[in-house]
Structures are given as C-alpha cells and as structure tokens.
Design an enzyme around this catalytic site. Structure first.
Site, PDB file in Angstrom:
ATOM      1  CB  THR B 157       5.094   6.643   0.198  1.00  7.76           C
ATOM      2  OG1 THR B 157       5.366   6.432  -1.174  1.00  7.76           O
ATOM      3  CG2 THR B 157       4.625   8.064   0.455  1.00  7.76           C
ATOM      4  CE  LYS B 183       7.110   8.712  -2.716  1.00  6.02           C
ATOM      5  NZ  LYS B 183       6.009   7.866  -3.195  1.00  6.02           N
ATOM      6  CB  THR B 194       8.445  11.078 -10.983  1.00  4.44           C
ATOM      7  OG1 THR B 194       8.973  11.032  -9.653  1.00  4.44           O
ATOM      8  CG2 THR B 194       7.952  12.478 -11.241  1.00  4.44           C
ATOM      9  CD  GLU B 278       4.517   0.012  -4.883  1.00  2.00           C
ATOM     10  OE1 GLU B 278       4.236   0.898  -4.060  1.00  2.00           O
ATOM     11  OE2 GLU B 278       3.691  -0.504  -5.652  1.00  2.00           O
ATOM     12  CG  ASN B 401       0.828  -2.170  -4.713  1.00  2.00           C
ATOM     13  OD1 ASN B 401       0.705  -1.051  -4.224  1.00  2.00           O
ATOM     14  ND2 ASN B 401       1.846  -2.530  -5.469  1.00  2.00           N
TER      15      ASN B 401
END
Lengths: 406, 406
Positions: B157, B183, B194, B278, B401
């Site tokens: 994603t 992922k 996770t 991120e 975000n």
C-alpha cells in the site's frame, strides 16, 4: 522561532492578585533567548500546599524534593526556573535544589522544607547552584503582588503565549480568589498532563482537604488532555492556599464550591495548553460514549487523541474516520463492533457497524477544514462516557522538535 | 507520490519457489493507482497453517474469518487484496469474505474453511463481493510457482518497495525451503507489528508444532519493531507448510532448526518493514540492558522507540538524549536513576546518573548525522535486556498521512 499559535488569546491575560502572594522574576541565563527564566514566589506564614507530580521513574530533582516536602503541608516560597529541567543532572542537580531552598529559607526565616521547587526545559544539562542562588536576595527585594502575568511569561519554554487565569468565588464564609499559571506545549500526556502549573488562592483550607480538592480537579482537567503522548520528567502541579482572605476555613459545601471553581480554572488552563500544543493548527475534542466502564471510556478517548495517524489525518483536513476505528481497536476498550457509531462535527460517518453512505460530503469537508474538530464515538457497549482534548500532528510539531533545540 | 525509502534494496528480491505454492495477481480496481491489488495463492492438499493476528477489538472481517478457520489447521488457498482493508464495512464486508471463500472453495474443491483471507488499505469503505469474485476463475487459471515477487508487489500500500526473502535449510530429514512476503509502512506497532506477512514452506509439520514455531518467531521479530505506535485492524501473519519437500515430518531438533530459520526470516522481513517506515530518513536500533525483568526491558525499549520526541530529535540529527531519559521514565520499567547510563553510537552521554561532559561532540554529531542510529540504555536495575527497531518521525511521515489519502 516558533510562530504564535493560531489559538492564542488576542491580549495577554492579567491574573488577579491573591492576598499574600508576591512574585519576582529575573533572567539568570538558563534560557538561550535571554528572557526571564527565574521566578520566585513568596507566600505568607500558614500557607497550606497540595501537589500532583509526574509518574515518571526518571523524575527531576525538584520533583523529588517537592514530594519529600509535601507531608509537612506548609509552604513559604516557590522557586521555578525554565530553560533547564534540572532532570538527570545527578548530584549537581540535587545540590541546585538543596542550596537554592536553603538560601531562600535563610532569607524568609523558614525551614527549607517549606520551599518548593520546579523546573522545565532541557534534560541532562548540569549547572551550578550559584547560577540561581546569586539572584535570590535581589529577587526577594523586588517581590510584587501584581507580578502574576510576568510569572506566567517566565515559566514558558516552547509555549508561544503565556497562560494564566483567575476566579472570584463566593462562599458562605466570604469571597475568595484563585489565580493559576501554567506552561505546556510539548511532552504533554496523561497521567499528570502538564509540565508546570501553579495555583494560588487566599482561601483558608486544611492541607488534607486541599490535596483532595486538587486530586479531583486534576483528574477532570490535566488528566484529560494530550499533545504528543510523551510524559515529562518535571510535571508539577502545586496548589497554595494562603488563608489571607476574610473567609474562615472552608469545609463542607464551601469546600465543594472551591473544588468546583478549582476544576473550572484548571480546565481552562488545560485547554490553553492544548491550544498552544507544539505545531497546532487544529484543536480536537474527542467524546467517547457507550463505554462499558469509565476507565474504558477514558482509555478509548485517549487512544484516539494519542494516535499519530488520527492526528495527521486531521492536520490534512481529511475525514479519514477509519483511523478512529483503528485507534479504538487498539485501546483495549470493549467494543460492540456491529453497533459502534462515529460522528465528525455531528455528522454521522459510521452507524451501527456500517459506514454511512452520506450525501453530506460538503458539510464534512467544511468541518474537517475548520479549526475546531469534534469527534464523537459510541462504543455501544455500555453507558459510560468521557472527553479528551488534543491537537493535530503537523509539520510544525516535527520542525519544533527536530530542527530546533529546546 | 511517496519517494522510495533510502533503505530500499537496489534490486528487487526474487523469492525462491516453494514446492506446491502457486501465485496469481490481478488489478480489480481497489488501488487508486490501478496497480495489481488482488493475490490468489493456491496450496496443495494437506497444507498445514498457523496464524497470528492483530489484537484490535475492531479487527477487520478477514481477520475474524482467519481466526474462525484456524482450529481446523488445514489450508488450500489464500486470497489477499490491497487498497481496501475491508475493516468496519459491516455486513457487506463479511459477505466479501464469505462469498470469496465460497467461490474459491468451489474452484479448488475444498471446504471454505480452508480458504484464508487477508486485506490491507483504507478502513470503512464498502465494496461488493463481485469486485473480487468476478476475477477468481481467471486468477485460478494463471497460477504460477514463480509468482512470489509479483505477489509481494501486489500486497503493497504505502510501502515504497516490495518485501520478500527466502531460506534454504538443511534438516536431518532433507532440505526445506521457506519464502516470506510482507507489507508494512504505517500503523506498525507491537503486539503483532505488521500489517500483512505470509510465509510458505515445503516442510511437513503438524499444525500445532507449526503454531508453536510461529509464536516463538513472531515474538522475536514482528513484536520487536515499531513505526508509529498505531495498531492495524488487519494485522495478519500466516504460515503455510505444504509438506511437499522430500523431508519427513519435522520434530525434535529438526523442528528447532526450522523455528530458528523462520525466526531469522521473519526478523529480516520485520527490519525491511522498519526500513520502509513512512517518511523514514534514519533507522534506529534501541538496546535496553540492565532491566529488572524481560518484560521491563521490552517495555523500556518500546517506550524509547515509540516516543515522538525521541523520533523527531533523531530526525533532526540532534543528540538530545534527555528525551531518551524521559521515555524510559514513562515506560513503567524499574530504573536505578543514580546508576543509569546512555550511549549514542557507542559514545557515552550519561554515566551512572550523571551527564557526561565529553570531548567527543564531533563523533556524536557524526553518528547522529548518519543513517543508522544506535541507542543503548542501561537501567542499572538487573540483568535483563531486549532490542527494538524503529525509524525517525519526519515531515515525510506527516506528509504521507496528512496530505495523501491512503
């Protein structure tokens, strides 16, 4: 460096003097800016004191000293410095507290156990006691009953505006005054969600009653706010009652009136702290209803208020309410997943476990684009509820904490 | 939109095929980018399965279904979609899982309880089961033993690179292969740190042994990483053992060898997730030593790794170690304040409760300016230790975000 919070009041508040309380401030060079960083508060004989402190296991030297003094229940002075937290400063840090307290006790003719200390600023940087002690006689000579506003400015660190407020309260024994100061900005989280806050009243209250009032008021105010989920080594909330008003010792219904006024005052200060949260662009109110227990309501509200993904979504102005569901899920609170509901700005986005296919996108975007965001969650698991206040997580927060030394 | 993590591998890893495991991927329109978002994995008869899932009380429909299936211990297929988490999607979300599982069971001639589902992406957006079901026959016709790399890309994603790795392991029964996909990127926190991870092996292992191995390996890998402290509604770690290798059923020492290889593989995947956190600019290893108990060592390490103030300080390259002291203080771990020590990049900054007045500022700044940051804390309270991995908190995290919809 930091631009002033968009939620700052237009004019600086001038707190009411409290009979018997006098302030003096000075710059002793702990703040890089060179602004005032040293505050001395003188209190009359017979002043009762109550306190609430950080639960950190790495609490700073002044916090340890306050805790040790508190059983005596009597205060004659408060010394506060900003710019250096005097935390993790080893034996030198303890010496700062002892020598400062001893010097003030000499000046005021009292026991060092009646001198309270607090500090805020950078952690782990030692300095000599002399840095403070050398200014004390001068400070004691300049004490001023109207120094409350200057005191509020002196205790600031990354705060962008000073925080103070006052209340006049009628009791059956006569009128009393409360004045409170606070500083916050970052490292703000329950429990004991403030860096420093000092409240002064001219009421006459027994120390045990004073402590009970403070515990209640703290639970309903500072324990309901969050900026970044970090907990300071220095959190200190002190309440001093000089007993200099005309009112007799408060008890019963009068004590309840006092506790209510104190709660109201601390709530205002707590919200000022959130409104000056580091990098704030949006003020967020989180209401959790339908919880199984009070503790679960608070835990779910705190999980939402503390989630970086919720806070960044709000910074971006997106109604990304899936992150609210996520935060509730991690909180440990009991949830009736098939009946849970979420409102944003009063607009339902999830109802009874299903997303709402709504035709109010414009209203929703308008609310999320505004400065005051209201999140309501119904866990559908009981009847308990609670409210927590927080702010968004922005570039500004990262900038203040990554690229400037505090 | 998101620039590729500076920690991405230079070339895409090509995972080893696992005997009996075949992959097919497709785009069914759940990802805004239009990339592949649907993965079907076929598993041979007799495949054993083990799983670990999010502890969220708002877990997504596929997680509920996996949990319900697990007691049977047998799997024939895995269906994964990305771009939509199928979380908080009510009855429609449950229908997606049921109808998809039923359709796959029809194609493969097995019970729907042998079909495992997982999902990742946006929460609270419903879609029709048909969106997936309509592609299943086509997918089943294109199954390919070499599809592992495409599978790893499909489940991404906000990940900026695909994550997979393999191990060849010798046992007394013969050689076995393990291949794992993962992922991550955001909403990464223990427990069950996770979003999605799938591991395939051709070993023959009884379901209860498989589950025991997975629990051990998960505790030493995914439970030791953190990106932002948020916990997904969809966290799913599944381990499938096809039993198609020449090795007989593993037990005793061979099972221990398998568990060790699995742990090693999951650790590599876990660190790849952190290295794609991120907005990451720095990879952080947090070692806590001298803790009273294992639990306290982990709790202190997690508090440091999860603190926004520690993570922003590191983003800015500052050796602001007072924030590490603060984080330890809020962790609840027992601390011997007067003997606690902190190293940054092996350089002491605090020793036995005192700041170190060091002459190694240049070395310290060089370490903090680098990409790999090493924090070591000695609590001086016992002999337990643990290690947690995390990344810094940057403008990039806020940007991803706040200003992009995921």
């Amino acid at each position: 460096m930091n631009s002033i919070s968009p939620f700052a009041p237009e004019t600086e508040y001038q707190p009411l003097p409290v009979s018997g309380v006098r302030f003096a401030t000075h710059s002793c060079g702990l703040k890089d800016s060179g602004g005032d960083d040293l505050l001395l508060v003188a209190l009359p004989e017979g002043t009762a004191v109550a306190g609430v402190f950080t639960r950190s296991s790495t609490a700073a030297a002044p916090v340890d000293a306050c805790r040790a003094n508190l059983p005596l229940g009597v205060a004659r002075a408060l010394i506060v410095h900003s710019g250096n937290a005097n935390a993790f400063t080893g034996k030198m840090g303890e010496a700062v507290v002892w020598e400062t307290s001893a010097a003030i006790a000499d000046i005021f003719g009292c026991s060092p156990r009646m001198v309270y200390s607090a500090a805020t600023g950078i952690i782990g940087r030692s300095f000599s006691p002399e840095k403070i002690v050398s200014h004390l006689v001068d400070l004691a000579g300049r004490l001023d009953a109207n120094g409350g506003a200057a005191a509020a400015r002196t205790i600031m660190t990354t705060d962008t505006f000073p925080k103070s407020t006052s209340r006049k309260v009628a009791t059956s024994q006569g009128n009393i005054v409360l004045t409170g100061l606070a500083k916050g900005a970052g490292m703000i989280a329950p429990d004991m969600a403030t860096l420093l806050s000092f409240v002064f009243t001219d009421a006459k209250i027994a120390p045990t009653d004073l402590q009970r009032s403070l515990n209640v008021a703290n639970q309903k105010s500072y324990s309901k706010i969050s900026v970044d989920g970090d907990t300071s080594t220095n959190d200190t909330l002190l309440l001093f009652a000089t007993g200099q008003s005309t009112a007799e010792t408060l008890s019963g219904a009068d004590l309840a009136v006092f506790t209510e006024a104190l709660t109201d005052l601390l709530k205002e200060l707590a919200l000022l702290i959130v409104r000056d949260g580091e990098g704030i662009t949006k003020f967020i109110k989180v209401d959790v209803n339908g919880a199984r227990t009070d503790a679960e309501a608070l835990s779910a509200a705190r999980a939402i208020a503390g989630s970086p993904l919720v806070k960044t979504a709000i910074a971006g102005g997106h109604p990304n309410w899936g992150r609210i569901i996520m935060a509730v899920g991690k909180s440990g609170a009991t949830v009736n997943k098939r009946n849970m509901s979420v409102n944003l700005g009063g607009i339902p986005v999830a109802r009874s476990g299903d997303p709402v296919a709504h035709n109010r996108d414009e209203d929703l975007n308008a609310h999320m684009g505004g400065r005051e965001i209201h999140i309501e969650v119904d866990l559908a698991a009981g009847t308990a509820s609670d409210t927590v206040y927080t702010c968004d997580l922005t570039y500004g927060y990262v900038e203040i904490n990554a690229f400037y030394k505090t």
